[in-house]
Design a protein around this motif. Sequence first.
Motif, PDB file in Angstrom:
ATOM      1  N   GLU A 173       0.426   4.122   0.851  1.00 22.96           N
ATOM      2  CA  GLU A 173       0.259   4.951   2.052  1.00 22.96           C
ATOM      3  C   GLU A 173       1.045   4.390   3.241  1.00 22.96           C
ATOM      4  O   GLU A 173       1.186   5.066   4.262  1.00 22.96           O
ATOM      5  CB  GLU A 173      -1.231   5.091   2.393  1.00 22.96           C
ATOM      6  N   LEU A 174       1.544   3.172   3.116  1.00 23.55           N
ATOM      7  CA  LEU A 174       2.384   2.602   4.186  1.00 23.55           C
ATOM      8  C   LEU A 174       3.865   2.892   3.962  1.00 23.55           C
ATOM      9  O   LEU A 174       4.722   2.379   4.677  1.00 23.55           O
ATOM     10  CB  LEU A 174       2.102   1.102   4.360  1.00 23.55           C
ATOM     11  N   MET A 175       4.172   3.712   2.965  1.00 24.13           N
ATOM     12  CA  MET A 175       5.530   4.272   2.862  1.00 24.13           C
ATOM     13  C   MET A 175       5.719   5.263   3.999  1.00 24.13           C
ATOM     14  O   MET A 175       4.775   5.949   4.395  1.00 24.13           O
ATOM     15  CB  MET A 175       5.682   5.076   1.561  1.00 24.13           C
ATOM     16  N   THR A 176       6.951   5.411   4.475  1.00 27.75           N
ATOM     17  CA  THR A 176       7.202   6.463   5.460  1.00 27.75           C
ATOM     18  C   THR A 176       7.252   7.817   4.765  1.00 27.75           C
ATOM     19  O   THR A 176       7.457   7.926   3.557  1.00 27.75           O
ATOM     20  CB  THR A 176       8.529   6.249   6.205  1.00 27.75           C
ATOM     21  N   ARG A 177       7.082   8.855   5.566  1.00 31.53           N
ATOM     22  CA  ARG A 177       7.158  10.202   5.017  1.00 31.53           C
ATOM     23  C   ARG A 177       8.576  10.481   4.509  1.00 31.53           C
ATOM     24  O   ARG A 177       8.764  11.191   3.521  1.00 31.53           O
ATOM     25  CB  ARG A 177       6.760  11.216   6.082  1.00 31.53           C
ATOM     26  N   ASP A 198       0.864  -1.184   0.000  1.00 31.40           N
ATOM     27  CA  ASP A 198       0.000   0.000   0.000  1.00 31.40           C
ATOM     28  C   ASP A 198       0.904   1.238   0.000  1.00 31.40           C
ATOM     29  O   ASP A 198       1.696   1.423   0.928  1.00 31.40           O
ATOM     30  CB  ASP A 198      -0.883  -0.032   1.260  1.00 31.40           C
TER      31      ASP A 198
END
Lengths: 234, 234
Positions: B16-20, B14
């Motif tokens: 969105e599960l990457m870190t910022r 996903d």
Amino acid sequence: MTGTLYGIGLGPGDPELMTRKAHRLISAAQVVAYPAPDTGDSFARSIAADAINENALEIPIVIPMRVERFPAQSVYDEAAAAISAHLEEGTDVAVLCEGDPFFYGSFMYLFGRLAESHRTEIVPGVTSMTACAAMAARPLCARNEVLSVVPAPIDEVLLRDRLQASGAAVIMKVGRHLAKVRRVIADLNMTDRAMYVAHASLPQQAVVPLAEAPETAPYFSMILIGGTDPYAKS
Amino acid sequence: MTGTLYGIGLGPGDPELMTRKAHRLISAAQVVAYPAPDTGDSFARSIAADAINENALEIPIVIPMRVERFPAQSVYDEAAAAISAHLEEGTDVAVLCEGDPFFYGSFMYLFGRLAESHRTEIVPGVTSMTACAAMAARPLCARNEVLSVVPAPIDEVLLRDRLQASGAAVIMKVGRHLAKVRRVIADLNMTDRAMYVAHASLPQQAVVPLAEAPETAPYFSMILIGGTDPYAKS
């Protein structure tokens, strides 16, 4: 319509190691709960501080500091009741979790009390384990290596057996168990493969070979024992 | 001034599960490298697609599909040479890594070739392991439980020994080893504690008790065996 309980992993400490999903959900949350010591600041809250909405209601779950760090379950009974009241009113609640909620996280105590009766979503986070490996510049495990994750408080004989049977290993929650862990690793002739990492990704981070580690270690410290697969070597 | 080699964990799938931090570094990168199959799309690239700058130079590292999935090392010799050329010119290179770069990641092959001679930074990511636990709504490990992480391709006798000695366990890279793993888990009477998870966090995600798992499993599948600490139970 009842609310959703979110168990949100925050990563190891650097706020930029939060996931984008964690940041989005925390920013939108009207109710935010987090573990907090009886004196001093909440580490979980400090990681997420910039994301928390200033109008959000905050529920600190105050964990009295004790040597074993497994708090009386009444603390979680009370926190679960407070959170449940918001969920029943239709408000989502974001519970902030250091690291990943399901990797040695205290979130399990709330999960066990609330997940059967409320809609629940877990947002995984970067664990301290892979953060320590990154900061130490040491691959954790390669190809078909087995990795053992071992909490330092376990019995010395059991610790020795586990490390002896392991290729790569991670020893968590070193803290006041450092002398015991050091002794076991030295007995097994693994000191040369062992790195010590404390406060990974934070300004006070320390990374040194175990042989050069200090005499005392904080709770948030870890020892990594590299595997023997040649491709994992740096 | 030479460039920095970034090994960037992308999380389980996903975006969105990457870190910022991963998102920031990939967005800024002028050169982006990633593993790619010889036919079809790169999974790593697909996770990061929205972050990659449209003017970035892309270096696909083409890994011929083979049963064992450990590619000929010449692939990495060539990729390391291509990346090194950019670093020598002073350009940073972001290498995209599924999951976490140091948790069974093929990034180790580039790291082993480049880290001694170039400035290197590893950005840890959410592992498939904790993502699977989140999607299965099952805590991985609690309090002082030992966790074993075991790649499914290992020998059946060794697999049995490891699981027998374990409380909580995660079996990675199940794929074509599903029948063997099932047999071992059934022999050890652990089937009731075992969950099967494939493609965690992606639209095609599958989560079922092992007893209800399909007959064949993709490479990106995992079996979680819950520990026996009562506080970890859902």
